[in-house]
Design an enzyme around this catalytic site. Structure first.
Site, PDB file in Angstrom:
ATOM      1  N   ASP A 184       0.802  -1.242   0.000  1.00 24.45           N
ATOM      2  CA  ASP A 184       0.000   0.000   0.000  1.00 24.45           C
ATOM      3  C   ASP A 184       0.834   1.291   0.000  1.00 24.45           C
ATOM      4  OD1 ASP A 184      -1.606  -2.264   1.069  1.00 24.45           O
ATOM      5  OD2 ASP A 184      -3.181  -0.745   1.256  1.00 24.45           O
TER       6      ASP A 184
ATOM      7  N   HIS B 271      -1.568  -2.573   6.052  1.00 25.47           N
ATOM      8  CA  HIS B 271      -0.416  -1.669   6.120  1.00 25.47           C
ATOM      9  C   HIS B 271       0.683  -2.173   7.053  1.00 25.47           C
ATOM     10  CE1 HIS B 271      -2.621   2.140   4.426  1.00 25.47           C
ATOM     11  NE2 HIS B 271      -3.007   1.026   3.842  1.00 25.47           N
TER      12      HIS B 271
ATOM     13  N   HIS C 277      -3.713  -4.080   2.440  1.00 29.51           N
ATOM     14  CA  HIS C 277      -4.750  -3.347   3.178  1.00 29.51           C
ATOM     15  C   HIS C 277      -4.410  -3.077   4.640  1.00 29.51           C
ATOM     16  CE1 HIS C 277      -8.557  -1.668   4.436  1.00 29.51           C
ATOM     17  NE2 HIS C 277      -8.721  -2.616   5.320  1.00 29.51           N
TER      18      HIS C 277
ATOM     19  N   ASN D 122     -10.536  -0.906  -1.256  1.00 31.04           N
ATOM     20  CA  ASN D 122     -11.774  -0.310  -0.746  1.00 31.04           C
ATOM     21  C   ASN D 122     -11.858   1.201  -0.958  1.00 31.04           C
ATOM     22  OD1 ASN D 122      -9.649  -0.807   1.274  1.00 31.04           O
ATOM     23  ND2 ASN D 122     -10.929   0.423   2.618  1.00 31.04           N
ATOM     24  N   HIS D 123     -10.708   1.841  -1.193  1.00 31.72           N
ATOM     25  CA  HIS D 123     -10.718   3.298  -1.416  1.00 31.72           C
ATOM     26  C   HIS D 123     -10.720   3.682  -2.894  1.00 31.72           C
ATOM     27  CE1 HIS D 123     -10.437   4.251   2.794  1.00 31.72           C
ATOM     28  NE2 HIS D 123      -9.420   3.415   2.925  1.00 31.72           N
TER      29      HIS D 123
ATOM     30  N   HIS E  61      -7.036  -7.648  -1.277  1.00 30.16           N
ATOM     31  CA  HIS E  61      -7.077  -6.472  -0.413  1.00 30.16           C
ATOM     32  C   HIS E  61      -8.121  -6.721   0.669  1.00 30.16           C
ATOM     33  CE1 HIS E  61      -5.871  -2.307   0.105  1.00 30.16           C
ATOM     34  NE2 HIS E  61      -7.113  -2.079   0.505  1.00 30.16           N
TER      35      HIS E  61
ATOM     36  N   GLU F 162      -4.152   2.298  -3.649  1.00 32.71           N
ATOM     37  CA  GLU F 162      -5.487   2.841  -3.381  1.00 32.71           C
ATOM     38  C   GLU F 162      -5.459   3.979  -2.373  1.00 32.71           C
ATOM     39  OE1 GLU F 162      -8.313   0.910  -1.179  1.00 32.71           O
ATOM     40  OE2 GLU F 162      -6.973   0.722   0.522  1.00 32.71           O
ATOM     41  N   ASN F 163      -4.325   4.181  -1.704  1.00 27.99           N
ATOM     42  CA  ASN F 163      -4.195   5.297  -0.763  1.00 27.99           C
ATOM     43  C   ASN F 163      -3.196   6.348  -1.260  1.00 27.99           C
ATOM     44  OD1 ASN F 163      -4.186   2.613   1.437  1.00 27.99           O
ATOM     45  ND2 ASN F 163      -5.864   4.089   1.435  1.00 27.99           N
TER      46      ASN F 163
HETATM   47 FE   FE2 Z   1      -7.435  -0.622   1.985  1.00 29.77          FE
END
Ligand code: FE2
Length: 249
Positions: free
Chosen positions: A13, A165, A163, A72-73, A138, A44-45
């Site tokens: 991530d 982290h 996910h 999810n983001h 994820h 995604e972040n």
């Molecule tokens: Fe995530």
């Protein structure tokens, strides 16, 4: 091609500008040191800690990433739904709605080797084309990640968790040749709470006030695994995990 091995770099991530800077600073070195053929990063972040903008996509591909996976983001930035379908090798989870825009898998060829990448579950249409398949799963729960890995054992080259982290120390090759790690970890600021400013998160927990979270900026590290695959069979030969501090970002 027969019996030829090749290497994948999978980066955990990538959080905010610190994470993007870590990629720019370190990717060339890692790729040449390890003789990497394909690079995948969960991003995604990547924009302000939540979601991904078009300019960040561009920046990350320019830094040397071949496939960007999401989670999810995926939809946190309003603009994403407008460009996601246009960008090859930008991959959103396969088990979103079938009507969701964007690619749920992608295949790329380099040096005569085809690699397929899937975000989350699903390997639709891909095994007909190549045995070399990476799944980015994820997800939060360790048990769910491990269960999915055993479900796909022998059918894909690797199931890499993202996910949480936090990198886990359980990298392995399962009995039928699929490499696995519960979580690859985070690329971003480690003096933080999973990438976010500590004070903001503490206020959320202590007072229940839904404060907007900012990306932290100290102790930048890159977390990744390097996977060696047998190009003929698609089976994993070796998996190694790393976390490296990035100086001067
Ligand atoms: Fe995530």
């Amino acid at each position: 091609m027969q019996g030829r091995n090749f290497k994948i770099l999978f980066i955990g991530d990538v959080v905010g500008r610190p994470g993007r800077n870590a990629l720019k600073r370190s990717l060339n070195d890692i790729k040449s040191r390890e003789n990497i053929l394909f690079t995948i990063a969960n991003c995604e972040n990547a924009s302000g800690g939540f979601g991904i903008t078009y300019s960040a996509v561009d920046e990350i591909f320019s830094a040397g990433v071949d496939f960007i996976t999401l989670g999810n983001h995926t939809w946190d930035k309003k603009e994403t739904e407008n460009f996601i379908g246009e960008v090859k090798n930008l991959i959103r989870p396969a088990n979103f709605s079938p009507l969701s825009p964007g690619n749920s898998f992608s295949i790329l060829e380099k040096d005569g080797i085809l690699l397929g990448v899937v975000s989350l579950i699903g390997r639709v249409f891909m095994r007909k084309k190549t045995n070399n398949i990476i799944i980015d799963f994820h997800a939060e729960a360790t048990s769910e990640k491990k269960a999915l890995a055993y479900y796909f054992d022998g059918k894909v080259s690797a199931v890499f968790g993202t996910h949480t982290h936090v990198q886990t120390a359980d990298e392995c090759i399962l009995r039928n040749g699929t490499a696995y790690i519960t979580d690859v970890g985070m690329t971003g600021p480690y003096d933080s709470i999973i990438g976010n400013n500590i004070e903001d998160v503490l206020i959320r927990f202590l007072k229940g006030i839904p404060r907007r979270l900012e990306v932290a900026n100290k102790d930048i590290r890159i977390a990744y695994v390097i996977l060696t695959i047998d190009a003929k069979t698609g089976k994993a030969v070796e998996i190694k995990r790393y976390i490296e501090k990035i100086e001067g970002v």
